[in-house]
Every structure is written in C-alpha cells, then in structure tokens.
Design a protein around this motif. Structure first.
Motif, PDB file in Angstrom:
ATOM      1  N   LYS A  28      14.943   4.102  14.089  1.00 34.13           N
ATOM      2  CA  LYS A  28      16.193   3.357  14.206  1.00 34.13           C
ATOM      3  C   LYS A  28      15.420   2.004  15.238  1.00 34.13           C
ATOM      4  O   LYS A  28      16.400   1.029  14.464  1.00 34.13           O
ATOM      5  N   GLU A  29      14.665   1.778  14.416  1.00 36.89           N
ATOM      6  CA  GLU A  29      14.161   1.075  15.299  1.00 36.89           C
ATOM      7  C   GLU A  29      14.146  -0.290  13.706  1.00 36.89           C
ATOM      8  O   GLU A  29      14.180  -1.574  15.146  1.00 36.89           O
ATOM      9  N   ARG A  30      14.169   0.597  12.751  1.00 38.29           N
ATOM     10  CA  ARG A  30      13.773  -0.660  11.181  1.00 38.29           C
ATOM     11  C   ARG A  30      15.096  -0.832  11.132  1.00 38.29           C
ATOM     12  O   ARG A  30      15.573  -1.166  10.210  1.00 38.29           O
ATOM     13  N   ASP A  82       6.778   7.734   3.912  1.00 36.22           N
ATOM     14  CA  ASP A  82       7.350   7.156   3.240  1.00 36.22           C
ATOM     15  C   ASP A  82       7.952   7.987   2.188  1.00 36.22           C
ATOM     16  O   ASP A  82       7.509   9.525   1.645  1.00 36.22           O
ATOM     17  N   PRO A  83       9.490   8.336   2.353  1.00 36.60           N
ATOM     18  CA  PRO A  83       9.960   9.145   1.785  1.00 36.60           C
ATOM     19  C   PRO A  83       9.410   9.041  -0.583  1.00 36.60           C
ATOM     20  O   PRO A  83       9.765  10.234  -0.585  1.00 36.60           O
ATOM     21  N   ARG A  84       9.668   8.336  -1.017  1.00 46.49           N
ATOM     22  CA  ARG A  84       8.986   7.728  -2.194  1.00 46.49           C
ATOM     23  C   ARG A  84       7.781   8.489  -2.373  1.00 46.49           C
ATOM     24  O   ARG A  84       7.438   8.787  -3.173  1.00 46.49           O
ATOM     25  N   MET A 114       8.804   7.066 -15.658  1.00 49.33           N
ATOM     26  CA  MET A 114      10.091   7.023 -14.968  1.00 49.33           C
ATOM     27  C   MET A 114      10.432   5.777 -14.656  1.00 49.33           C
ATOM     28  O   MET A 114      11.496   5.822 -14.118  1.00 49.33           O
ATOM     29  N   TRP A 115       9.176   5.158 -13.935  1.00 46.89           N
ATOM     30  CA  TRP A 115      10.157   4.193 -12.574  1.00 46.89           C
ATOM     31  C   TRP A 115       9.157   3.034 -12.894  1.00 46.89           C
ATOM     32  O   TRP A 115       7.564   3.386 -12.622  1.00 46.89           O
ATOM     33  N   SER A 116       9.988   1.624 -13.106  1.00 41.02           N
ATOM     34  CA  SER A 116       9.340   0.614 -12.931  1.00 41.02           C
ATOM     35  C   SER A 116       8.986   0.276 -11.756  1.00 41.02           C
ATOM     36  O   SER A 116       8.054  -0.489 -11.597  1.00 41.02           O
ATOM     37  N   ASP A 117       9.027   0.578 -10.490  1.00 44.01           N
ATOM     38  CA  ASP A 117       9.496   0.061  -8.929  1.00 44.01           C
ATOM     39  C   ASP A 117       8.126   0.061  -8.400  1.00 44.01           C
ATOM     40  O   ASP A 117       7.879   1.739  -7.856  1.00 44.01           O
ATOM     41  N   GLU A 118       7.509  -0.495  -7.925  1.00 46.25           N
ATOM     42  CA  GLU A 118       6.203  -0.361  -7.867  1.00 46.25           C
ATOM     43  C   GLU A 118       6.375   0.274  -6.451  1.00 46.25           C
ATOM     44  O   GLU A 118       4.952   1.138  -5.787  1.00 46.25           O
ATOM     45  N   LYS A 119       7.173   0.090  -5.679  1.00 50.27           N
ATOM     46  CA  LYS A 119       6.810   0.734  -4.699  1.00 50.27           C
ATOM     47  C   LYS A 119       7.400   2.793  -4.386  1.00 50.27           C
ATOM     48  O   LYS A 119       7.443   3.602  -3.357  1.00 50.27           O
ATOM     49  N   TYR A 120       7.738   3.110  -5.471  1.00 51.05           N
ATOM     50  CA  TYR A 120       7.842   3.987  -5.989  1.00 51.05           C
ATOM     51  C   TYR A 120       6.972   5.138  -7.088  1.00 51.05           C
ATOM     52  O   TYR A 120       6.588   6.663  -6.926  1.00 51.05           O
ATOM     53  N   ARG A 121       5.981   4.004  -7.345  1.00 44.99           N
ATOM     54  CA  ARG A 121       4.368   5.124  -8.124  1.00 44.99           C
ATOM     55  C   ARG A 121       3.386   4.835  -6.975  1.00 44.99           C
ATOM     56  O   ARG A 121       2.756   3.638  -6.205  1.00 44.99           O
ATOM     57  N   PHE A 122       2.191   5.883  -7.209  1.00 44.25           N
ATOM     58  CA  PHE A 122       1.620   6.344  -6.245  1.00 44.25           C
ATOM     59  C   PHE A 122       0.149   6.780  -7.245  1.00 44.25           C
ATOM     60  O   PHE A 122       0.726   7.315  -8.128  1.00 44.25           O
ATOM     61  N   GLU A 123      -0.547   7.292  -6.089  1.00 41.22           N
ATOM     62  CA  GLU A 123      -2.241   7.278  -7.465  1.00 41.22           C
ATOM     63  C   GLU A 123      -2.307   8.977  -6.292  1.00 41.22           C
ATOM     64  O   GLU A 123      -1.784   9.526  -6.005  1.00 41.22           O
ATOM     65  N   ILE A 124      -2.923   9.108  -7.485  1.00 34.95           N
ATOM     66  CA  ILE A 124      -3.493  11.097  -7.203  1.00 34.95           C
ATOM     67  C   ILE A 124      -4.022  10.844  -6.047  1.00 34.95           C
ATOM     68  O   ILE A 124      -3.662  12.104  -4.983  1.00 34.95           O
ATOM     69  N   LYS A 125      -4.912  10.138  -5.235  1.00 35.65           N
ATOM     70  CA  LYS A 125      -5.267  10.347  -3.718  1.00 35.65           C
ATOM     71  C   LYS A 125      -4.396  10.195  -3.248  1.00 35.65           C
ATOM     72  O   LYS A 125      -4.102  10.665  -2.071  1.00 35.65           O
ATOM     73  N   ASP A 126      -3.341   9.594  -3.384  1.00 38.08           N
ATOM     74  CA  ASP A 126      -2.291   8.915  -2.177  1.00 38.08           C
ATOM     75  C   ASP A 126      -1.787  10.597  -2.411  1.00 38.08           C
ATOM     76  O   ASP A 126      -1.089  10.724  -0.784  1.00 38.08           O
ATOM     77  N   ILE A 127      -1.103  11.492  -3.461  1.00 38.72           N
ATOM     78  CA  ILE A 127      -0.672  12.467  -2.839  1.00 38.72           C
ATOM     79  C   ILE A 127      -1.621  13.700  -2.578  1.00 38.72           C
ATOM     80  O   ILE A 127      -0.959  14.330  -1.908  1.00 38.72           O
ATOM     81  N   PRO A 253       9.696   0.606   5.260  1.00 46.50           N
ATOM     82  CA  PRO A 253       8.886  -0.238   5.716  1.00 46.50           C
ATOM     83  C   PRO A 253       7.777  -0.665   3.765  1.00 46.50           C
ATOM     84  O   PRO A 253       8.481   0.446   3.060  1.00 46.50           O
ATOM     85  N   ALA A 254       7.213  -1.897   3.767  1.00 42.91           N
ATOM     86  CA  ALA A 254       7.055  -2.102   2.655  1.00 42.91           C
ATOM     87  C   ALA A 254       5.341  -1.185   1.885  1.00 42.91           C
ATOM     88  O   ALA A 254       4.828  -0.889   2.983  1.00 42.91           O
ATOM     89  N   LYS A 255       5.179  -0.681   1.106  1.00 45.02           N
ATOM     90  CA  LYS A 255       4.160   0.373   0.609  1.00 45.02           C
ATOM     91  C   LYS A 255       3.039  -0.035   0.741  1.00 45.02           C
ATOM     92  O   LYS A 255       2.803  -1.567   0.880  1.00 45.02           O
TER      93      LYS A 255
END
Length: 256
Positions: A28-30, A82-84, A114-127, A253-255
């Motif tokens: 809500k604050e965002r 982050d839902p992404r 599939m996604w060029s947007d960096e905000k959707y792209r993660f590494e194995i360690k993130d998962i 929030p930004a990634k």
C-alpha cells in the motif's frame, strides 16, 4: 501426501475472501491498490503458465505452483518478495512436490530465452535462495488438492462426460482467481460443471438436487468465475494487455 482433503493442511488453511484479497501495508505504501494487486496475481499466473509450457510439466504442477504463489501473498508483501522471482520459484517448488522435478538451470535458461526485460531474469542462486524463503512462508505445507479429480468423478456420476473439455477449461481459469484458497476443490468442480451445463444447455437440475450440494455456494462460486471473465476479458494466450501490466508492475521495487 494426505489422502483425505478434510484432514489435510490445505483444508486447514482455507481462508475467507478478506484474507486473500488484502493488500499488504508495505505494498500500500508503494501505491499498489487492491485492483492492481489482483492484476499482478493474474499476470504472474500467465507468467507461470508460459514458463511451464517450455519446461513441459503437467497441468497439476502449474496449478500447484499458482496456488503456492497466491498463498504466499496472503502472508508476505510483493515489495519484499518480488513476484517476478517468486513465480518461477513456485514452479520449481511445485515440480518437486508433484514429483515432476524441473531443474533450476532449465528454468533459468527459458526465462532468459523468453523475456528480454532484465527485471524478469534471474540466476540459479536466486531461485534456490527464494525456495528457502517460500518454504518458510508456506509453513512447509506443500500438499494441494485440486478440482480436477473430483471434476472427472462428478461428470462420470452425472453421465455428462461430454462436458469434460468445457468444464476442465473452466477449472484451469479458476487459478487466475483466489478460489482455490477459499473453497474446497469439489465445490469449485461443481461450479464449473454448473456453468458448463448452462453453456451447453444440459439440464442438471435433478442431479444437483440429488447431490444435496449447497447450491448457494455453487452459484456464488459460479458468479465469481463469470465476473472474472466479464471484468478482465483476458486473451487466453497473451494474458493482460502489456501496457496495462507494465504500468502496474512499475510500482514494484527495482530488481535487487
């Protein structure tokens, strides 16, 4: 795995609608409104589905992943989780829970493809790191009962198996809503049969009466499903309009 829904953790965790549709105070604050909260969850349901098509998992895995995703946000904020990243991690976790394991590196490969947007792209360690957080957020309760099995049994009992495709598609679409967190799976199945029978002009009145199901609940669930179609008019392949979802997602929030 629990064999009986009524003794399962899933049943014990069913919530009232107010408990699944409340926006966390940090979100809500965002400036995230209740409608935007719903839009993000719908958008990420498509995100999970598209990724699942690439790694070729069963519909049950997709349904479990989507249930995890929605359950997480009854407890945690999108600002902190982050839902992404939560979406593909839910798919990873669901693939294990449903004994159809997908390797994290394969998910990362397709995400980047599939996604060029960096905000959707993660590494194995993130998962892998998010997996631990999700397990805690879910209280390690991973068993999910779905409407698919009771749907097939009920259609067989009613002698209307020709409605299977229509009713099955309706069940799939219920995962773009919070119904699975609120109602027993067999009630969702009954609502989908009810809608399908109306759409296909099948008289199931006598059968429903013999079931002695609470038709008020069945009809209320049916109304929620129909309201979803009416409110969002979603492209079944593309999801929500890109310009709309980009505006909503920009509030996150930004990634890191």
């Amino acid at each position: 795995m629990a064999a009986n829904f009524w003794t399962s953790s899933h049943h014990k965790q069913l919530l009232e609608i107010d408990g699944v549709d409340a926006v966390h105070h940090l979100d809500k604050e965002r400036g995230i409104t209740q409608e935007e909260f719903r839009l993000i969850k719908i958008h990420m349901s498509f995100h999970i589905w598209r990724l699942a098509q690439q790694v070729k998992v069963r519909q049950r895995v997709i349904a479990t992943a989507t249930t995890y995703f929605r359950r997480v946000y009854t407890r945690k904020s999108m600002t902190e989780y982050d839902p992404r990243l939560v979406a593909p991690t839910c798919l990873y976790l669901a693939s294990k829970a449903e004994e159809s394991t997908v390797q994290a590196r394969l998910l990362v490969f397709y995400i980047k493809k599939m996604w060029s947007d960096e905000k959707y792209r993660f590494e194995i360690k993130d998962i892998l790191e998010m997996e631990m957080k999700l397990l805690e957020a879910l209280d390690y309760y991973l068993v999910v009962f779905h409407p698919y099995r009771p749907l097939l049994q009920l259609l067989q009992d009613a002698g209307i198996t020709d409605l299977t495709q229509c009713a099955w598609g309706l069940v799939n679409d219920t995962y773009k809503t919070d119904l699975i967190l609120i109602h027993p799976p067999y009630m969702i199945a009954l609502a989908c049969i009810y809608i399908a029978s109306v759409l296909k002009d099948k008289d199931t009145t006598t059968w429903f009466e013999e079931l002695r199901a609470d038709m008020n609940i069945v009809k209320n669930i049916s109304i929620e499903i129909l309201d979803f179609y009416e409110s969002y008019k979603i492209d079944p392949q593309k999801g929500l309009p890109e310009e709309k979802i980009n505006l909503v997602m920009s509030k996150l929030p930004a990634k890191a």
